[in-house]
Each structure stands twice: as C-alpha cells, then as structure tokens.
Design an enzyme around this catalytic site. Structure first.
Site, PDB file in Angstrom:
ATOM      1  CD  GLU A   1       9.113   0.569   4.853  1.00 21.62           C
ATOM      2  OE1 GLU A   1       9.310   1.311   4.034  1.00 21.62           O
ATOM      3  OE2 GLU A   1       8.035   0.578   5.412  1.00 21.62           O
TER       4      GLU A   1
ATOM      5  CG  HIS B   1       5.088   9.243   3.201  1.00 20.82           C
ATOM      6  ND1 HIS B   1       4.546   9.044   4.342  1.00 20.82           N
ATOM      7  CD2 HIS B   1       5.211   7.928   2.732  1.00 20.82           C
ATOM      8  CE1 HIS B   1       4.575   7.996   4.665  1.00 20.82           C
ATOM      9  NE2 HIS B   1       4.978   7.134   3.700  1.00 20.82           N
TER      10      HIS B   1
ATOM     11  CG  ASP C   1       7.196   3.985   1.875  1.00 24.23           C
ATOM     12  OD1 ASP C   1       7.379   2.918   2.319  1.00 24.23           O
ATOM     13  OD2 ASP C   1       6.631   4.856   2.525  1.00 24.23           O
TER      14      ASP C   1
ATOM     15  CG  ASP D   1      -0.294   0.001   2.453  1.00 20.18           C
ATOM     16  OD1 ASP D   1       0.613  -0.652   2.667  1.00 20.18           O
ATOM     17  OD2 ASP D   1      -0.671   0.606   3.441  1.00 20.18           O
TER      18      ASP D   1
ATOM     19  CD  GLU E   1       4.289   0.449   6.574  1.00 23.98           C
ATOM     20  OE1 GLU E   1       5.164   0.520   7.374  1.00 23.98           O
ATOM     21  OE2 GLU E   1       3.855   1.257   5.885  1.00 23.98           O
ATOM     22  CD  GLU E   2       2.943   3.935   4.049  1.00 24.51           C
ATOM     23  OE1 GLU E   2       2.980   4.714   5.016  1.00 24.51           O
ATOM     24  OE2 GLU E   2       3.978   3.882   3.162  1.00 24.51           O
TER      25      GLU E   2
END
Length: 385
Positions: A164, A357, A104, A74, A136-137
């Site tokens: 990551e 992000h 990410d 995700d 996960e986010e």
C-alpha cells in the site's frame, strides 16, 4: 529511474477497469499468463459466482517458506469526480503516472511482477510469493479466501510485505475498520396517533446518539496511541434513511456506522455495546408492536494491524527502502489479516495515500524507481530472519 518494462506493466494494469463492482479477471488472467511464460504456476481462488479471483504464485518452488508481496487488484470508482484526463489512460506526465489505481495500488503490483524473472534467477535462500486479491476496497473479502486457501494447502509463508502507498516508509500499525448496518422496524400510523405507533426513526436516532456518545468517550478517555493522526479510536454514522411522508409515523429506518479502532482496542466489544443498547429499547417497542425491533448486519470487518520495528520483515523493509524509521498509517489494509494468520507483516509501497481515491490520482516515477530498487534488493538478499 524506473525501467521501461516495469513502467509498461504498471501502465497496463492501470488501464484495466477493475473498480470493485466489476470483474478483475482480465487483470488476474494477464498476470497468470505473464507468469506462465516464465514457467510459474498460479493458484486462483474465486468468489462465489466466479467473476473475481485472487492469484497466489510462488517464485522459487522448493525453497524454504518465503516472503509474500501482497496487493489488491480492485479500485474505487471515479463517478462524479473532476478528472482532467481519462482515469484509465495511465498517462505519464511531469514525472508522474496518472490513473485510477496508480497509487492504490496497481503500480506496486506492476513493478513487483516486472521483477519475476529476476526473482526466479535469484540466489536468495527463500521463495518469493505474489498474493493479489479482489474486493479489498469494500471489505478485504478476497484476501480472506486467499489466506484460507493457503492454510488448506499447508502453504506457510514466512513474512508479508503489503505494498500500500506509504511513500516507501515501512508502516508497522494501522487502525481497524468495522462497518455495520442497523435496520429498525417500527409500526406506522397517522402522525396524529403517535401513541399507537413505534417511530423507527426516533428509535434509530437513540442508537445513533449512543454511537456518538461512544465517539466522545473515546476522545476523552481512551489511552492514546501516539503516532496516529487521530491517536484514539473513532466511531461515526455515515448514512441514515427512513420515513415516507411528514404525516406518517415511519415504520422503517436504516443507518450505517463504523468503528476505527486502535490496535490496542476491542472493536467486537464496541459493537456489542451498540447491540446491547438497541436491545434494551426493544421491550417498550414490542409492547406496541410485537414485530418491532432492531436487526444488525456486518458490512465489513478489517482488523487493525500492529507489527513491530524489531520484526525481521520490518528491518528488511527498512534496509531495502533506505528508510531508517517507521510510520503508522490511518487507512486500513490487508496487513492485519495476514498478521492474524501468523505471518509477520509490514506495509511498504510507493506513492502517497493523499493521492489515492482522488481525481487525477497519481504516483511519481521517483517512487516507482525506489520500489523497483526495493524489489531488486529483495531478489539479491542472501538471508532473512
């Protein structure tokens, strides 16, 4: 230089819209079908309404317990961000792969999957596992189901590499992320009759103040954990809502807050302190309105992670990445959950969290080439442990 096949797979995954509130099944089914063509079966574990799934696959069935390559499928949304390109374009430009999730962490997943055939043909004495999760986010919800499924199936991997973005430097620790919602019920009244009311905002504000006091205490008194940008635990309030008008004593208020605890701290104890303080305010509130009080809801609990530079999986990651040192990261990952399940873990993947992000998120092709070399080295490893 990254191979065309690895880059193509990374681009394909970036082009899929798997923002956390969407389904990730297009991506999961794509990987499942890709592996099936190589004769590899996948285990899928679903969320409650079957709109999302984790994927676990073993390359080298029959070999001793192996190493997990872990990634989440995700991404965060891009609403309101100032992108100069389509976030799903997977554009390659100026030596970078752009797009939401490129850093990410879809590029890592794409590179890992691109090496499946090489892993299958490897003489490595251990199996390789893919573990790709959902949500996960927003709280590492999917991987908890994946780990539970492995336990129920008596699958016991030896180690885990969480891909990551660490710029391919092995990371051996990160803080935990614990988020909670507090709902306060008071009693409304005309603002000229405050003694007949319980002001939910004011009661909430007292607890908010306690969270702030705890933050100041962490900064002043908590033993430092050197290596983190902020070498002590933190607490903060992120949202606050309440009230309907200036002349109405508010009946309801709500706020959300978080703790980011050091691996040496105790987040459960932090939350217990907040709840205990709130409960100490309730007797006076209930004298005016018996239904008044506080309710707490857990939003997410992502445990901190503490590995070791001496762990075999850390030494392996150093060898394969060509990095002599290790690092600590400020962001949360699934590593703590794997570690708590008894699986030795390290965090190591391509790209920088500085790009994650962000508008025009990207990972450099140089980082992807290093990641591919890492995977190729893993397939050629003759021993582990």
């Amino acid at each position: 230089m990254i191979s065309a096949h690895a880059l193509e797979l990374a681009q394909t995954l970036v082009r899929m819209n798997t923002v956390s509130h969407n389904s990730n099944l297009e991506l999961i089914h794509f990987i499942r079908d890709h592996l099936a063509k190589l004769g590899v079966k996948s285990r899928l574990t679903f969320n409650e309404d079957k709109t999302k799934a984790n994927l676990f696959a073993t390359l080298g069935e029959g070999k001793p317990a192996g190493i997990i390559l872990s990634g989440h499928t995700d991404t965060v949304p891009w609403d309101g961000q100032d992108w100069t390109m389509d976030p799903l374009s997977a554009l390659v430009k100026d030596g970078n792969l752009y797009g939401r999730g490129s850093a990410d962490m879809k590029a890592f997943i794409g590179v890992a999957v691109s090496q499946a055939e090489q892993f299958l043909n490897s003489d490595a004495p251990f199996a390789l596992h893919y573990a790709f999760s959902y949500e996960e986010e927003i709280g590492c919800f999917g991987v908890k189901e994946l780990i539970a499924d492995l336990r129920d199936a008596n699958i016991k991997p030896l180690a885990c590499i969480v891909g990551e973005p660490t710029s391919m430097v092995p990371a051996i620790a990160h803080k935990g992320v614990y988020r909670y919602k507090c709902c306060v019920r008071g009693k409304e009244a005309h603002s000229s009759l405050t003694p007949h009311s319980v002001n939910a905002i004011e009661m909430a504000a007292r607890v908010v103040g306690r969270v702030r006091d705890m933050a100041e205490d962490f900064e002043k008194n908590e033993p430092r954990f050197e290596g983190f940008d902020v070498p002590f635990s933190t607490s903060s309030v992120g949202q606050f809502h309440g009230g309907i008008a200036d002349n109405v004593v508010p009946r309801d208020a709500e706020f959300r807050y978080e703790f980011r605890d050091l691996p040496t701290a105790n987040a459960a104890q932090m939350q217990s302190e907040v709840v205990a303080y709130a409960k100490s305010l309730e007797p006076a509130m209930k004298k005016v309105a018996p239904a008044a009080g506080f309710e707490f809801e857990t939003i997410c609990e992502i445990p901190s992670f503490l590995g070791s530079k001496d762990d075999p999986v850390t030494r392996l990651a150093q060898e394969l990445s060509g990095e002599k040192g290790t690092t600590l990261v400020a962001f949360g990952t699934e590593a703590g959950l794997f570690k708590n399940a008894g699986i030795s873990t390290v965090v190591c993947g391509p790209g920088s969290i500085q790009q994650a992000h962000q508008p025009d998120e990207y990972v450099s092709l140089e980082q992807l080439a290093r990641c591919e070399a890492f995977m190729q080295g893993l397939a050629a490893t003759n021993a582990f442990g």
